[in-house]
Write a protein that holds these residues in place. Structure first.
Motif, PDB file in Angstrom:
ATOM      1  N   ASP A   1       0.843  -1.191   0.000  1.00 45.06           N
ATOM      2  CA  ASP A   1       0.000   0.000   0.000  1.00 45.06           C
ATOM      3  C   ASP A   1       0.882   1.245   0.000  1.00 45.06           C
ATOM      4  OD1 ASP A   1      -1.945   1.895   0.220  1.00 45.06           O
ATOM      5  OD2 ASP A   1      -2.737   1.203   2.141  1.00 45.06           O
TER       6      ASP A   1
ATOM      7  N   ASP B   1       0.425   4.145  -1.116  1.00 47.94           N
ATOM      8  CA  ASP B   1      -0.225   5.436  -0.945  1.00 47.94           C
ATOM      9  C   ASP B   1      -0.528   5.774   0.505  1.00 47.94           C
ATOM     10  OD1 ASP B   1      -0.231   5.899  -3.698  1.00 47.94           O
ATOM     11  OD2 ASP B   1      -2.130   4.823  -3.950  1.00 47.94           O
ATOM     12  N   SER B   2      -0.334   4.821   1.391  1.00 48.96           N
ATOM     13  CA  SER B   2      -0.661   5.031   2.793  1.00 48.96           C
ATOM     14  C   SER B   2       0.592   5.365   3.595  1.00 48.96           C
ATOM     15  CB  SER B   2      -1.310   3.773   3.373  1.00 48.96           C
ATOM     16  OG  SER B   2      -1.374   3.847   4.771  1.00 48.96           O
ATOM     17  N   GLU B   3       0.578   6.534   4.216  1.00 48.44           N
ATOM     18  CA  GLU B   3       1.711   6.927   5.061  1.00 48.44           C
ATOM     19  C   GLU B   3       1.834   5.982   6.256  1.00 48.44           C
ATOM     20  OE1 GLU B   3       3.119  10.718   7.757  1.00 48.44           O
ATOM     21  OE2 GLU B   3       1.925  11.101   5.970  1.00 48.44           O
ATOM     22  N   GLU B   4       0.700   5.549   6.792  1.00 46.32           N
ATOM     23  CA  GLU B   4       0.705   4.631   7.933  1.00 46.32           C
ATOM     24  C   GLU B   4       1.368   3.300   7.559  1.00 46.32           C
ATOM     25  OE1 GLU B   4      -2.458   2.340  10.850  1.00 46.32           O
ATOM     26  OE2 GLU B   4      -3.143   4.042   9.676  1.00 46.32           O
ATOM     27  N   SER B   5       1.050   2.785   6.378  1.00 47.59           N
ATOM     28  CA  SER B   5       1.669   1.536   5.925  1.00 47.59           C
ATOM     29  C   SER B   5       3.167   1.710   5.732  1.00 47.59           C
ATOM     30  CB  SER B   5       1.035   1.059   4.617  1.00 47.59           C
ATOM     31  OG  SER B   5      -0.291   0.670   4.830  1.00 47.59           O
ATOM     32  N   GLY B   6       3.553   2.816   5.129  1.00 53.35           N
ATOM     33  CA  GLY B   6       4.976   3.085   4.921  1.00 53.35           C
ATOM     34  C   GLY B   6       5.740   3.177   6.229  1.00 53.35           C
ATOM     35  N   THR B   7       5.135   3.813   7.216  1.00 54.51           N
ATOM     36  CA  THR B   7       5.768   3.928   8.533  1.00 54.51           C
ATOM     37  C   THR B   7       5.923   2.556   9.178  1.00 54.51           C
ATOM     38  OG1 THR B   7       4.867   6.152   8.825  1.00 54.51           O
ATOM     39  CG2 THR B   7       5.516   4.971  10.826  1.00 54.51           C
TER      40      THR B   7
ATOM     41  N   ASN C   1       8.671   0.528   7.332  1.00 55.60           N
ATOM     42  CA  ASN C   1       9.994   1.026   7.724  1.00 55.60           C
ATOM     43  C   ASN C   1      10.375   0.565   9.129  1.00 55.60           C
ATOM     44  OD1 ASN C   1      10.450   2.312   5.293  1.00 55.60           O
ATOM     45  ND2 ASN C   1       9.659   4.275   6.001  1.00 55.60           N
TER      46      ASN C   1
END
Length: 87
Positions: free
Chosen positions: A59, A61-67, A70
């Motif tokens: 995902d 497009d999701s900042e939460e998923s990227g966080t 990481n």
């Protein structure tokens, strides 16, 4: 949703399997690989993340998923450094 530690546990199980059993092409992942980035010298390390985390890892497009992704890769990186230091 699993925790960072739970995702990292799952990824480490896959990595440890590839260290002991090897990849389908015969190479074994070295126990002193030392970092998540260094995994890319032997395989596509992102495949571990995608397999463990599924759609969350994809995902983009999701900042939460990227966080979360990481944080998981940082935890795996920490564990690989500790494993390499103990080897």
């Amino acid at each position: 949703m699993q925790t960072v530690a739970e995702y990292a546990d799952e990824i480490m199980r896959m990595i440890e399997h590839d260290m002991t059993e090897g990849f389908e092409w015969g190479e074994k992942l070295p126990r002193d690989v030392g970092s998540f980035t260094a995994l890319h010298n032997h395989c596509d390390a992102n495949d571990y993340v995608a397999e463990a985390m599924g759609r969350i890892a994809l995902d983009f497009d999701s900042e939460e998923s990227g966080t979360l992704v990481n944080a998981v890769t940082d935890e795996v990186d920490k564990r690989l450094r500790e494993m390499a230091a103990a080897a």
